[in-house]
Scaffold this motif. Structure first.
Motif, mmCIF file in Angstrom:
data_model
loop_
_atom_site.group_PDB
_atom_site.id
_atom_site.type_symbol
_atom_site.label_atom_id
_atom_site.label_comp_id
_atom_site.label_asym_id
_atom_site.label_seq_id
_atom_site.Cartn_x
_atom_site.Cartn_y
_atom_site.Cartn_z
ATOM 1 N N TRP A 139 -3.783 10.723 6.905
ATOM 2 C CA TRP A 139 -4.535 10.066 7.974
ATOM 3 C C TRP A 139 -4.976 8.668 7.542
ATOM 4 O O TRP A 139 -4.884 7.726 8.307
ATOM 5 C CB TRP A 139 -5.753 10.890 8.414
ATOM 6 C CG TRP A 139 -6.708 10.022 9.159
ATOM 7 C CD1 TRP A 139 -7.942 9.628 8.763
ATOM 8 C CD2 TRP A 139 -6.469 9.369 10.429
ATOM 9 N NE1 TRP A 139 -8.490 8.778 9.694
ATOM 10 C CE2 TRP A 139 -7.591 8.594 10.720
ATOM 11 C CE3 TRP A 139 -5.399 9.354 11.322
ATOM 12 C CZ2 TRP A 139 -7.689 7.827 11.880
ATOM 13 C CZ3 TRP A 139 -5.494 8.586 12.467
ATOM 14 C CH2 TRP A 139 -6.628 7.845 12.742
ATOM 15 N N GLN A 140 -5.453 8.520 6.316
ATOM 16 C CA GLN A 140 -5.910 7.206 5.858
ATOM 17 C C GLN A 140 -4.786 6.175 5.914
ATOM 18 O O GLN A 140 -5.004 5.035 6.307
ATOM 19 C CB GLN A 140 -6.497 7.299 4.454
ATOM 20 C CG GLN A 140 -7.841 7.996 4.448
ATOM 21 C CD GLN A 140 -8.454 8.043 3.066
ATOM 22 O OE1 GLN A 140 -7.816 8.440 2.099
ATOM 23 N NE2 GLN A 140 -9.697 7.624 2.979
ATOM 24 N N GLY A 141 -3.577 6.578 5.554
ATOM 25 C CA GLY A 141 -2.435 5.666 5.644
ATOM 26 C C GLY A 141 -2.131 5.306 7.084
ATOM 27 O O GLY A 141 -1.889 4.139 7.415
ATOM 28 N N HIS A 142 -2.166 6.308 7.962
ATOM 29 C CA HIS A 142 -1.887 6.059 9.377
ATOM 30 C C HIS A 142 -2.989 5.193 9.995
ATOM 31 O O HIS A 142 -2.717 4.278 10.777
ATOM 32 C CB HIS A 142 -1.744 7.383 10.139
ATOM 33 C CG HIS A 142 -1.300 7.190 11.536
ATOM 34 N ND1 HIS A 142 -0.013 6.818 11.860
ATOM 35 C CD2 HIS A 142 -1.973 7.272 12.710
ATOM 36 C CE1 HIS A 142 0.086 6.689 13.168
ATOM 37 N NE2 HIS A 142 -1.094 6.964 13.714
ATOM 38 N N GLN A 143 -4.230 5.466 9.620
ATOM 39 C CA GLN A 143 -5.361 4.688 10.124
ATOM 40 C C GLN A 143 -5.214 3.216 9.738
ATOM 41 O O GLN A 143 -5.420 2.321 10.567
ATOM 42 C CB GLN A 143 -6.661 5.249 9.545
ATOM 43 C CG GLN A 143 -7.876 4.403 9.810
ATOM 44 C CD GLN A 143 -9.112 5.000 9.169
ATOM 45 O OE1 GLN A 143 -9.935 5.540 9.860
ATOM 46 N NE2 GLN A 143 -9.237 4.904 7.857
ATOM 47 N N THR A 144 -4.841 2.954 8.486
ATOM 48 C CA THR A 144 -4.645 1.578 8.031
ATOM 49 C C THR A 144 -3.560 0.886 8.846
ATOM 50 O O THR A 144 -3.708 -0.269 9.252
ATOM 51 C CB THR A 144 -4.291 1.559 6.530
ATOM 52 O OG1 THR A 144 -5.365 2.167 5.812
ATOM 53 C CG2 THR A 144 -4.056 0.153 6.022
ATOM 54 N N MET A 145 -2.482 1.605 9.111
ATOM 55 C CA MET A 145 -1.397 1.045 9.916
ATOM 56 C C MET A 145 -1.888 0.721 11.329
ATOM 57 O O MET A 145 -1.596 -0.350 11.864
ATOM 58 C CB MET A 145 -0.225 2.026 9.968
ATOM 59 C CG MET A 145 0.980 1.455 10.665
ATOM 60 S SD MET A 145 2.482 2.455 10.555
ATOM 61 C CE MET A 145 1.883 4.122 10.586
ATOM 62 N N LEU A 146 -2.656 1.621 11.941
ATOM 63 C CA LEU A 146 -3.180 1.363 13.284
ATOM 64 C C LEU A 146 -4.100 0.142 13.293
ATOM 65 O O LEU A 146 -4.004 -0.710 14.181
ATOM 66 C CB LEU A 146 -3.943 2.578 13.811
ATOM 67 C CG LEU A 146 -3.129 3.793 14.226
ATOM 68 C CD1 LEU A 146 -4.055 4.941 14.617
ATOM 69 C CD2 LEU A 146 -2.180 3.452 15.358
ATOM 70 N N ILE A 147 -4.981 0.049 12.314
ATOM 71 C CA ILE A 147 -5.900 -1.091 12.233
ATOM 72 C C ILE A 147 -5.114 -2.399 12.125
ATOM 73 O O ILE A 147 -5.386 -3.365 12.850
ATOM 74 C CB ILE A 147 -6.870 -0.945 11.043
ATOM 75 C CG1 ILE A 147 -7.843 0.209 11.304
ATOM 76 C CG2 ILE A 147 -7.633 -2.253 10.792
ATOM 77 C CD1 ILE A 147 -8.650 0.627 10.082
#
Length: 90
Positions: free
Chosen positions: A42-50
């Motif tokens: 999730w943290q990796g995906h969250q960074t990508m979304l941001i």
């Protein structure tokens, strides 16, 4: 030995988080039901979304958007993807 949880995302027993990742009821729920593996993804995906959606984390609506996407991601529901992103092939 590390603590294990029945991970909501993977539906199996996996190593749990060492501490709640955020305060309050959401943090307790994540601590009790989400594995380290799912949280790291999730943290990796969250960074990508941001980055891809140019989210301003000072904006309450951007934080709410990420909270909603986190719940969907960790519950195996349809979640927002970054436009044009193609995952690397192995």
């Amino acid at each position: 030995m590390s603590r294990t949880v029945f991970c909501r995302k993977y539906q199996e027993e996996l190593p749990g988080l060492p501490v709640p990742p955020m305060p309050g009821a959401i943090g307790r729920d994540l601590f009790e039901n989400i594995s380290q593996k799912a949280w790291q993804e999730w943290q990796g995906h969250q960074t990508m979304l941001i980055n891809e959606k140019h989210l301003n984390m000072m904006d309450p609506s951007a934080r709410e958007f990420l909270r909603e996407q986190m719940q969907k991601f960790l519950s195996n529901e349809a979640f927002e993807q970054a436009e044009g992103y193609v995952p690397p092939t192995k």
